[in-house]
Motif scaffolding. Structure first.
Motif, mmCIF file in Angstrom:
data_model
loop_
_atom_site.group_PDB
_atom_site.id
_atom_site.type_symbol
_atom_site.label_atom_id
_atom_site.label_comp_id
_atom_site.label_asym_id
_atom_site.label_seq_id
_atom_site.Cartn_x
_atom_site.Cartn_y
_atom_site.Cartn_z
ATOM 1 N N ASP A 33 20.762 35.654 8.962
ATOM 2 C CA ASP A 33 20.345 34.275 8.709
ATOM 3 C C ASP A 33 20.257 34.018 7.212
ATOM 4 O O ASP A 33 19.197 34.027 6.615
ATOM 5 C CB ASP A 33 18.993 33.993 9.377
ATOM 6 C CG ASP A 33 19.070 34.141 10.877
ATOM 7 O OD1 ASP A 33 20.176 34.041 11.428
ATOM 8 O OD2 ASP A 33 18.022 34.357 11.494
ATOM 9 N N LYS A 34 21.408 33.787 6.606
ATOM 10 C CA LYS A 34 21.464 33.566 5.166
ATOM 11 C C LYS A 34 21.969 32.157 4.879
ATOM 12 O O LYS A 34 22.671 31.553 5.679
ATOM 13 C CB LYS A 34 22.401 34.587 4.516
ATOM 14 C CG LYS A 34 21.909 36.013 4.677
ATOM 15 C CD LYS A 34 22.825 36.975 3.995
ATOM 16 C CE LYS A 34 22.286 38.387 4.168
ATOM 17 N NZ LYS A 34 23.101 39.371 3.495
ATOM 18 N N ALA A 35 21.624 31.676 3.717
ATOM 19 C CA ALA A 35 22.083 30.350 3.310
ATOM 20 C C ALA A 35 23.593 30.382 3.104
ATOM 21 O O ALA A 35 24.145 31.385 2.639
ATOM 22 C CB ALA A 35 21.387 29.932 2.019
ATOM 23 N N PRO A 36 24.289 29.311 3.432
ATOM 24 C CA PRO A 36 25.748 29.292 3.248
ATOM 25 C C PRO A 36 26.110 29.345 1.766
ATOM 26 O O PRO A 36 25.372 28.859 0.914
ATOM 27 C CB PRO A 36 26.177 27.970 3.879
ATOM 28 C CG PRO A 36 24.941 27.141 3.942
ATOM 29 C CD PRO A 36 23.784 28.085 4.003
ATOM 30 N N LEU A 39 31.535 26.687 -2.156
ATOM 31 C CA LEU A 39 32.965 26.967 -2.256
ATOM 32 C C LEU A 39 33.292 27.739 -3.530
ATOM 33 O O LEU A 39 34.149 28.618 -3.536
ATOM 34 C CB LEU A 39 33.764 25.668 -2.198
ATOM 35 C CG LEU A 39 33.719 24.931 -0.863
ATOM 36 C CD1 LEU A 39 34.483 23.614 -0.962
ATOM 37 C CD2 LEU A 39 34.280 25.781 0.247
ATOM 38 N N GLU A 40 32.588 27.410 -4.619
ATOM 39 C CA GLU A 40 32.817 28.121 -5.881
ATOM 40 C C GLU A 40 32.411 29.590 -5.753
ATOM 41 O O GLU A 40 33.115 30.481 -6.241
ATOM 42 C CB GLU A 40 32.028 27.460 -7.003
ATOM 43 C CG GLU A 40 32.517 26.068 -7.338
ATOM 44 C CD GLU A 40 31.594 25.373 -8.325
ATOM 45 O OE1 GLU A 40 30.570 25.959 -8.723
ATOM 46 O OE2 GLU A 40 31.913 24.240 -8.703
ATOM 47 N N GLU A 41 31.287 29.839 -5.093
ATOM 48 C CA GLU A 41 30.814 31.212 -4.902
ATOM 49 C C GLU A 41 31.775 31.985 -4.001
ATOM 50 O O GLU A 41 32.087 33.142 -4.270
ATOM 51 C CB GLU A 41 29.409 31.195 -4.292
ATOM 52 C CG GLU A 41 28.779 32.551 -4.158
ATOM 53 C CD GLU A 41 28.364 33.165 -5.479
ATOM 54 O OE1 GLU A 41 28.090 34.379 -5.493
ATOM 55 O OE2 GLU A 41 28.330 32.446 -6.490
ATOM 56 N N GLN A 42 32.267 31.358 -2.959
ATOM 57 C CA GLN A 42 33.234 32.008 -2.074
ATOM 58 C C GLN A 42 34.510 32.365 -2.827
ATOM 59 O O GLN A 42 35.063 33.454 -2.660
ATOM 60 C CB GLN A 42 33.571 31.097 -0.895
ATOM 61 C CG GLN A 42 32.453 30.922 0.097
ATOM 62 C CD GLN A 42 32.821 29.968 1.211
ATOM 63 O OE1 GLN A 42 33.996 29.674 1.446
ATOM 64 N NE2 GLN A 42 31.819 29.459 1.904
#
Length: 61
Positions: A33-36, A39-42
């Motif tokens: 259960d982590k925060a999404p 897009l930049e981090e991905q």
């Protein structure tokens, strides 16, 4: 009403270990259960990964 051996075991376990379900939820939150990610981090994570060879013991690239 039929109750399987597995169901009986789980019910007895919950009676013997009060708070077991709360610990399960807490453990789940640590891994799942982590925060999404943004897009930049991905994109940063994807770009920082090293490409692995198909056969790790191969000496020639």
């Amino acid at each position: 009403m039929y109750e399987s051996e597995h169901t009986k075991f789980i019910k007895e376990l919950k009676q013997q270990l009060p708070g077991m379900e709360e610990r399960q939820v807490a453990g789940r939150s640590l891994l799942w259960d982590k925060a999404p990610l943004s897009l930049e981090e991905q994109k940063r994570i994807q770009e920082s990964r090293l490409r692995q060879q198909a056969y790790p013991y191969q000496t020639k690239v």
